[in-house]
Design a protein around this motif. Sequence first.
Motif, PDB file in Angstrom:
ATOM      1  N   LEU A 298       0.866  -1.167   0.000  1.00 22.22           N
ATOM      2  CA  LEU A 298       0.000   0.000   0.000  1.00 22.22           C
ATOM      3  C   LEU A 298       0.907   1.222   0.000  1.00 22.22           C
ATOM      4  N   VAL A 299       0.878   1.975  -1.076  1.00 22.26           N
ATOM      5  CA  VAL A 299       1.720   3.161  -1.211  1.00 22.26           C
ATOM      6  C   VAL A 299       0.841   4.373  -0.914  1.00 22.26           C
ATOM      7  N   GLU A 300       0.861   4.792   0.335  1.00 20.93           N
ATOM      8  CA  GLU A 300      -0.003   5.899   0.776  1.00 20.93           C
ATOM      9  C   GLU A 300       0.238   7.160  -0.031  1.00 20.93           C
ATOM     10  N   ALA A 301       1.496   7.493  -0.311  1.00 16.10           N
ATOM     11  CA  ALA A 301       1.825   8.730  -1.022  1.00 16.10           C
ATOM     12  C   ALA A 301       1.186   8.779  -2.406  1.00 16.10           C
ATOM     13  N   ASP A 302       1.040   7.640  -3.049  1.00 15.84           N
ATOM     14  CA  ASP A 302       0.465   7.572  -4.397  1.00 15.84           C
ATOM     15  C   ASP A 302      -0.963   7.035  -4.393  1.00 15.84           C
ATOM     16  N   GLN A 303      -1.480   6.712  -3.203  1.00 15.90           N
ATOM     17  CA  GLN A 303      -2.816   6.131  -3.069  1.00 15.90           C
ATOM     18  C   GLN A 303      -2.993   4.914  -3.981  1.00 15.90           C
ATOM     19  N   GLN A 304      -1.969   4.021  -3.949  1.00 12.58           N
ATOM     20  CA  GLN A 304      -2.020   2.810  -4.760  1.00 12.58           C
ATOM     21  C   GLN A 304      -1.925   1.577  -3.860  1.00 12.58           C
ATOM     22  N   HIS A 305      -2.606   0.522  -4.289  1.00  7.28           N
ATOM     23  CA  HIS A 305      -2.704  -0.733  -3.532  1.00  7.28           C
ATOM     24  C   HIS A 305      -2.455  -1.880  -4.508  1.00  7.28           C
ATOM     25  N   TRP A 306      -1.401  -2.646  -4.260  1.00  7.00           N
ATOM     26  CA  TRP A 306      -1.014  -3.749  -5.149  1.00  7.00           C
ATOM     27  C   TRP A 306      -0.784  -5.026  -4.369  1.00  7.00           C
ATOM     28  N   ILE A 307      -1.216  -6.122  -4.933  1.00  2.00           N
ATOM     29  CA  ILE A 307      -0.861  -7.460  -4.471  1.00  2.00           C
ATOM     30  C   ILE A 307      -0.030  -8.052  -5.595  1.00  2.00           C
ATOM     31  N   SER A 308       1.190  -8.421  -5.282  1.00  2.00           N
ATOM     32  CA  SER A 308       2.126  -8.853  -6.322  1.00  2.00           C
ATOM     33  C   SER A 308       2.689 -10.235  -6.047  1.00  2.00           C
ATOM     34  N   LEU A 309       2.759 -11.021  -7.102  1.00  2.00           N
ATOM     35  CA  LEU A 309       3.413 -12.318  -7.069  1.00  2.00           C
ATOM     36  C   LEU A 309       4.855 -12.097  -7.524  1.00  2.00           C
ATOM     37  N   ILE A 310       5.786 -12.495  -6.678  1.00  2.00           N
ATOM     38  CA  ILE A 310       7.200 -12.226  -6.941  1.00  2.00           C
ATOM     39  C   ILE A 310       7.910 -13.538  -7.289  1.00  2.00           C
ATOM     40  N   TYR A 311       8.708 -13.473  -8.324  1.00  2.00           N
ATOM     41  CA  TYR A 311       9.486 -14.612  -8.799  1.00  2.00           C
ATOM     42  C   TYR A 311      10.962 -14.262  -8.733  1.00  2.00           C
ATOM     43  N   VAL A 312      11.810 -15.268  -8.905  1.00  7.18           N
ATOM     44  CA  VAL A 312      13.255 -15.076  -8.869  1.00  7.18           C
ATOM     45  C   VAL A 312      13.893 -15.888  -9.991  1.00  7.18           C
ATOM     46  N   THR A 313      14.998 -15.380 -10.525  1.00  6.44           N
ATOM     47  CA  THR A 313      15.724 -16.121 -11.564  1.00  6.44           C
ATOM     48  C   THR A 313      17.205 -15.773 -11.554  1.00  6.44           C
ATOM     49  N   LYS A 314      17.988 -16.731 -11.991  1.00  2.00           N
ATOM     50  CA  LYS A 314      19.401 -16.538 -12.341  1.00  2.00           C
ATOM     51  C   LYS A 314      19.592 -16.944 -13.795  1.00  2.00           C
ATOM     52  N   ASP A 315      18.485 -17.357 -14.429  1.00  3.04           N
ATOM     53  CA  ASP A 315      18.506 -17.906 -15.782  1.00  3.04           C
ATOM     54  C   ASP A 315      18.078 -16.834 -16.792  1.00  3.04           C
ATOM     55  N   PHE A 316      19.051 -16.159 -17.376  1.00  2.12           N
ATOM     56  CA  PHE A 316      18.759 -15.120 -18.368  1.00  2.12           C
ATOM     57  C   PHE A 316      19.977 -14.970 -19.269  1.00  2.12           C
ATOM     58  N   SER A 317      19.758 -14.306 -20.390  1.00  2.00           N
ATOM     59  CA  SER A 317      20.875 -14.008 -21.280  1.00  2.00           C
ATOM     60  C   SER A 317      20.756 -12.565 -21.749  1.00  2.00           C
ATOM     61  N   GLY A 318      21.878 -12.035 -22.221  1.00  2.00           N
ATOM     62  CA  GLY A 318      21.928 -10.649 -22.666  1.00  2.00           C
ATOM     63  C   GLY A 318      22.482  -9.747 -21.585  1.00  2.00           C
ATOM     64  N   GLU A 319      22.492  -8.468 -21.893  1.00  2.00           N
ATOM     65  CA  GLU A 319      22.965  -7.455 -20.949  1.00  2.00           C
ATOM     66  C   GLU A 319      21.809  -6.513 -20.638  1.00  2.00           C
ATOM     67  N   ALA A 320      21.646  -6.210 -19.359  1.00  2.00           N
ATOM     68  CA  ALA A 320      20.589  -5.288 -18.942  1.00  2.00           C
ATOM     69  C   ALA A 320      20.838  -3.909 -19.553  1.00  2.00           C
ATOM     70  N   SER A 321      19.750  -3.223 -19.879  1.00  2.00           N
ATOM     71  CA  SER A 321      19.852  -1.884 -20.445  1.00  2.00           C
ATOM     72  C   SER A 321      18.610  -1.075 -20.067  1.00  2.00           C
ATOM     73  N   LEU A 322      18.618   0.196 -20.458  1.00  2.00           N
ATOM     74  CA  LEU A 322      17.454   1.062 -20.243  1.00  2.00           C
ATOM     75  C   LEU A 322      16.593   1.008 -21.495  1.00  2.00           C
ATOM     76  N   VAL A 323      15.689   0.054 -21.539  1.00  2.00           N
ATOM     77  CA  VAL A 323      14.826  -0.149 -22.698  1.00  2.00           C
ATOM     78  C   VAL A 323      13.646   0.817 -22.677  1.00  2.00           C
ATOM     79  N   GLU A 324      13.201   1.202 -21.484  1.00  2.00           N
ATOM     80  CA  GLU A 324      12.040   2.088 -21.340  1.00  2.00           C
ATOM     81  C   GLU A 324      12.443   3.362 -20.577  1.00  2.00           C
TER      82      GLU A 324
END
Length: 139
Positions: free
Chosen positions: A78-104
């Motif tokens: 619950l982000v009071e400052a933004d008046q937003q409420h989220w329930i999130s499913l969180i995942y984890v990985t070490k399995d990826f390829s490529g290099e991270a970048s600023l795509v957005e």
Amino acid sequence: MGKPGIDFPGLGTGLAILRDRKLLLYKRLKAPEAGFWSIVGGKVDHMEPAANATIREAEEESGLSIGQIDYLCAIEVLVEADQQHWISLIYVTKDFSGEASLVEPDKLSDFGWFGRNELPQPLSAFAKATIAHLSEDDF
């Protein structure tokens, strides 16, 4: 109809991407928690499996190709400052390829790989909750 997270609790997803005992974090430009460092993630679309949404959002935001992901935890933010409420499913990985970048660059301003003892500030509630669930053997 309304907006998820604003007019009713939204269903989100996030991915903790780990490499060499470091976590990939991005600095957010938009609410919720603009200016905070967070894991990649976003909204789960209607009829989209959460695991698929996790991979889609992570690839869109990081430019990485994501392989196998594993469920980590569910969090409620619950982000009071933004008046937003989220329930999130969180995942984890070490399995990826490529290099991270600023795509957005309209959504994210910076990124980096951070160890547990070198985390940037401020951390988003999403990142804090995720970090609390990560094994010290992995991060």
